[in-house]
Design an enzyme around this catalytic site. Structure first.
Site, PDB file in Angstrom:
ATOM      1  N   ASP A 139       0.852  -1.175   0.000  1.00 15.64           N
ATOM      2  CA  ASP A 139       0.000   0.000   0.000  1.00 15.64           C
ATOM      3  C   ASP A 139       0.897   1.237   0.000  1.00 15.64           C
ATOM      4  O   ASP A 139       2.092   1.155   0.303  1.00 15.64           O
ATOM      5  CB  ASP A 139      -0.903  -0.032   1.244  1.00 15.64           C
ATOM      6  CG  ASP A 139      -1.935   1.079   1.238  1.00 15.64           C
ATOM      7  OD1 ASP A 139      -2.489   1.353   0.158  1.00 15.64           O
ATOM      8  OD2 ASP A 139      -2.184   1.671   2.301  1.00 15.64           O
ATOM      9  N   ASP A 185      -0.266   5.019   1.026  1.00 14.35           N
ATOM     10  CA  ASP A 185      -0.492   5.902   2.175  1.00 14.35           C
ATOM     11  C   ASP A 185      -0.460   5.101   3.475  1.00 14.35           C
ATOM     12  O   ASP A 185      -1.139   4.099   3.617  1.00 14.35           O
ATOM     13  CB  ASP A 185      -1.842   6.606   2.035  1.00 14.35           C
ATOM     14  CG  ASP A 185      -1.873   7.556   0.855  1.00 14.35           C
ATOM     15  OD1 ASP A 185      -0.948   8.370   0.746  1.00 14.35           O
ATOM     16  OD2 ASP A 185      -2.808   7.472   0.041  1.00 14.35           O
TER      17      ASP A 185
END
Length: 259
Positions: free
Chosen positions: A13, A15
């Protein structure tokens, strides 16, 4: 219990893992550098459908993270691929930004409000009452309802913003129609990403900061999962879920030596 295969490809991922509120997480640059030097397939994923991979490449480069455009996978790209598989050359009424509209144009979709095959809802900072009303009427008239991701809120400097999941709930309340969510935690997004880099789930790992999206999606896709504590999930939150990551680490810096 069967021993896991060595990790030959990585999904992470963005953020909360590589960056937090526009600032790189310590160790993220070393992790990306090690990945690129290793030659192992990898993808940086995001449920945010606002930006194109080229936009995200530039945003990451500005904070010292050199991620090639080809190694960025968004919910907008996953949604476009899903629609291309389901109904090639179709039509859609879209609420979203350039990340989503570009992805749909690239697969040959026509964007229209005249009897579209789909209403496709994505992220935007300017949800309009007029656009939502049109979407509701088109769904009531028979258009199929697709949403890029189920995230209910998104971050901003001023606090939480309503995101795709919240707006989808509004449309569902008005139409009685649930959308099909393509992004995490739907394992479809992960499997499509793995296919894009020629990787297999048994030898792949997912790194994320959220139990309910990143870790769940990786788990359901059959991957090893690593939870980092630099984002939304704290150590006290892990045991609240009926599933666990393969491993919990403080940050992505702890995973550099595994590449």
């Amino acid at each position: 219990m069967a021993e896991r295969k060595p990790i030959e490809s990585w999904l992470t991922d963005m953020d909360g893992v590589l960056m937090h509120e526009g600032i790189p997480v310590p160790g993220a640059d070393a992790f990306i550098k090690r990945l690129r030097e290793s030659g192992k397939p990898f993808l940086v994923l995001t449920n945010n459908s606002i930006y194109t991979p080229r936009d995200l490449h530039a945003r990451l480069a500005r904070i010292g993270l050199d991620v090639p455009v080809a190694n960025i996978w968004t919910s907008a790209l996953a949604t476009a691929q899903f629609l291309d598989d389901q109904r090639p050359g179709g039509t859609a009424y879209v609420i979203g930004e350039a990340g989503l509209t570009t992805a749909l144009h690239d697969i040959g979709y026509v964007l229209t409000d005249a009897e579209p095959d789909y209403v496709v809802l994505g992220e935007t900072r300017t949800y309009s009452f007029e656009a939502l009303t049109k979407a509701i009427r088109l769904i009531n008239a028979g258009a199929r309802f697709i949403a890029t991701n189920p995230d209910e809120t998104g971050p901003s400097a001023e606090g939480a913003l309503p995101a795709t999941g919240s707006v989808a709930a509004l449309i569902t309340k008005a139409t009685g129609r649930e959308p099909y969510f393509v992004g995490k935690p739907n394992p479809l997004m992960m499997r499509a990403g793995l296919n894009a880099i020629g990787a297999h789930s048994e030898g792949s790992a997912m790194i994320g900061d959220r139990m309910d999206t990143d870790i769940l999606a990786g788990l359901e896709a059959g991957m090893q999962t690593f939870l980092v504590l630099t984002g939304l999930t704290g150590p006290e939150d892990v045991d609240r879920h009926p599933f666990r990551p393969s491993r919990v680490v403080d940050s992505i810096a702890d995973l550099v030596d595994l590449v």
